[in-house]
Design a protein around this motif. Structure first.
Motif, short mmCIF file in Angstrom:
data_model
loop_
_atom_site.label_atom_id
_atom_site.label_comp_id
_atom_site.label_asym_id
_atom_site.label_seq_id
_atom_site.Cartn_x
_atom_site.Cartn_y
_atom_site.Cartn_z
N VAL A 165 0.94 -1.22 -0.07
CA VAL A 165 0.19 0.12 0.07
C VAL A 165 1.02 1.32 -0.08
N PRO A 166 0.54 2.16 -0.93
CA PRO A 166 -0.26 2.14 -1.98
C PRO A 166 0.27 1.66 -3.13
N ALA A 167 1.36 1.13 -3.34
CA ALA A 167 2.23 0.76 -4.50
C ALA A 167 1.38 -0.34 -5.25
N VAL A 168 0.77 -1.27 -4.94
CA VAL A 168 0.09 -2.46 -5.94
C VAL A 168 -1.23 -1.64 -6.49
N PRO A 169 -1.94 -1.02 -5.72
CA PRO A 169 -3.29 -0.52 -6.41
C PRO A 169 -2.73 0.66 -7.38
N TYR A 170 -1.42 1.44 -7.20
CA TYR A 170 -1.28 2.34 -8.16
C TYR A 170 -0.34 1.65 -9.43
N LEU A 171 0.40 0.68 -9.27
CA LEU A 171 0.89 -0.06 -10.48
C LEU A 171 -0.16 -0.67 -11.22
N GLN A 172 -1.12 -1.00 -10.62
CA GLN A 172 -2.44 -1.97 -11.21
C GLN A 172 -3.09 -0.69 -12.11
N SER A 173 -2.96 0.45 -11.92
CA SER A 173 -3.49 1.59 -12.61
C SER A 173 -2.85 2.09 -13.84
N LEU A 174 -1.70 1.65 -13.82
CA LEU A 174 -0.63 2.35 -14.96
C LEU A 174 -0.93 1.68 -16.27
N GLY A 175 -1.66 0.66 -16.37
CA GLY A 175 -1.96 0.09 -17.87
C GLY A 175 -1.03 -0.92 -18.32
N PHE A 176 -0.31 -1.51 -17.51
CA PHE A 176 0.70 -2.54 -17.72
C PHE A 176 -0.06 -3.89 -18.46
N ASP A 177 0.71 -4.61 -19.44
CA ASP A 177 -0.03 -5.87 -19.63
C ASP A 177 0.40 -6.71 -18.60
N ARG A 178 -0.14 -8.02 -18.59
CA ARG A 178 -0.03 -9.08 -17.73
C ARG A 178 1.68 -9.09 -17.36
N ASP A 179 2.38 -9.38 -18.36
CA ASP A 179 3.75 -9.88 -17.94
C ASP A 179 4.42 -8.76 -17.53
N ASN A 180 4.28 -7.54 -17.86
CA ASN A 180 4.90 -6.34 -17.49
C ASN A 180 4.44 -6.03 -16.10
N MET A 181 3.13 -6.27 -15.85
CA MET A 181 2.54 -5.91 -14.42
C MET A 181 3.41 -6.75 -13.53
N VAL A 182 3.65 -7.91 -13.82
CA VAL A 182 4.35 -8.94 -12.84
C VAL A 182 5.59 -8.44 -12.54
N GLN A 183 6.51 -8.08 -13.63
CA GLN A 183 7.64 -7.42 -13.52
C GLN A 183 7.71 -6.24 -12.57
N ALA A 184 6.87 -5.34 -12.95
CA ALA A 184 6.87 -3.92 -12.21
C ALA A 184 6.59 -4.43 -10.84
N LEU A 185 5.62 -5.20 -10.44
CA LEU A 185 5.46 -5.43 -8.91
C LEU A 185 6.64 -6.21 -8.40
N GLY A 186 7.40 -7.13 -9.26
CA GLY A 186 8.56 -7.87 -8.64
C GLY A 186 9.87 -6.66 -8.59
N LEU A 187 9.78 -5.43 -9.19
CA LEU A 187 10.74 -4.48 -8.98
C LEU A 187 10.43 -3.87 -7.69
N SER A 188 9.05 -3.55 -7.61
CA SER A 188 8.67 -2.77 -6.47
C SER A 188 9.05 -3.51 -5.17
N PHE A 189 8.70 -4.77 -5.09
CA PHE A 189 8.76 -5.58 -4.12
C PHE A 189 10.37 -5.82 -3.85
N THR A 190 11.18 -6.00 -4.75
CA THR A 190 12.58 -6.23 -4.53
C THR A 190 13.20 -4.96 -4.02
N VAL A 191 12.80 -3.72 -4.52
CA VAL A 191 13.35 -2.43 -4.02
C VAL A 191 13.09 -2.16 -2.77
N SER A 192 11.68 -2.52 -2.32
CA SER A 192 11.33 -2.34 -0.97
C SER A 192 11.99 -3.33 0.08
N THR A 193 12.06 -4.52 -0.45
CA THR A 193 12.90 -5.59 0.56
C THR A 193 14.16 -4.98 0.71
N VAL A 194 14.84 -4.72 -0.37
CA VAL A 194 16.19 -4.22 0.06
C VAL A 194 16.38 -2.91 0.85
#
Length: 250
Positions: free
Chosen positions: A153-182
């Protein structure tokens, strides 16, 4: 955290198997579930230390499984930078010693995310607004990551609103989660809150997390991901409410 009893290790193992199952079925949710369940029997700062390596391993895999990492990074780097800055600022709440209220904040974040995901209609952000909103959303996400260990929150709802296709959406979430974890790991280390024993337990937690992901991918073939996600969010809402209210009735 000095309790290494069998029941304690069993609880950690079960938590990361469950969290892995959720991620295997829905493609996300491992740190969210881990923080929520671990928050029932340990302070959020200890729970955050445990989820670092399982979250990092699973999210790096998700990041590099996408089609074009450089294009995704080029588009989202302002948000990622803001996540790091916000996390390093917000980490003080989790490590300040106000453990009860950090647990309450964790519960509020979980309940807010679950309620939003269940009730809010999909929306889209105009491309012209992305450059303005991305750093703001990233900074708020970072503050919540630092304060609660939850980075949906609020990263996931925001990324879902940006119009990514399915594969790019998965990658965008992976990027956000990886950066947040680090960023969370750096924040914990900067406060001397990430100790060797947490690192060892976090490494061991990778195995049940991966086993859970494998089981979740198998479950996905039997149960509708949409149905599973709905029941998961309802359970997360109840868990978040319990954690939020705990300081008021204890």
């Amino acid at each position: 955290m000095t309790d290494f009893s069998f029941s304690f290790l069993l609880a950690i193992t079960a938590t990361f198997i469950l969290a892995g199952i959720v991620k295997g079925v829905t493609g996300m949710g491992l740190p969210t579930v881990a923080m929520g369940v671990l928050g029932l029997f340990m302070p959020p700062v200890a729970a955050a230390g445990l989820l670092i390596l399982p979250s990092l391993v699973t999210n790096i895999w998700q990041l590099f499984a996408g089609p074009n990492i450089m294009e995704t990074l080029k588009r989202l780097w302002p948000m990622m930078l803001a996540i790091v800055i916000g996390t390093l600022i917000g980490i003080g709440l989790m490590t300040s010693g106000a453990g009860v209220w950090a647990t309450s904040a964790l519960g509020a974040a979980l309940a807010l995310y679950a309620a939003y995901s269940l009730l809010a209609p999909p929306f889209s952000v105009p491309q012209r607004m992305e450059k303005l909103l991305s750093p703001i959303i990233g900074f708020i996400t970072g503050l919540l990551t630092g304060g609660t260990g939850v980075f949906v929150v609020p990263a996931v709802p925001y990324l879902q609103s940006l119009g990514f296709d399915r594969d790019n959406m998965v990658q965008a979430l992976g990027l956000s989660f990886t950066v947040s974890t680090v960023a969370l790991a750096l924040g914990l280390a900067s406060q001397s809150a990430f100790q060797t024993q947490e690192l060892a337990l976090s490494a061991l937690a990778i195995i049940p997390a991966l086993l859970g992901m494998w089981a979740g991918q198998s479950i996905r073939r039997i149960v509708s991901p949409a149905t599973f996600r709905r029941w998961f969010l309802l359970a997360l809402l109840l868990l978040g409410c319990e954690l939020f209210l705990r300081p008021f009735w204890s």
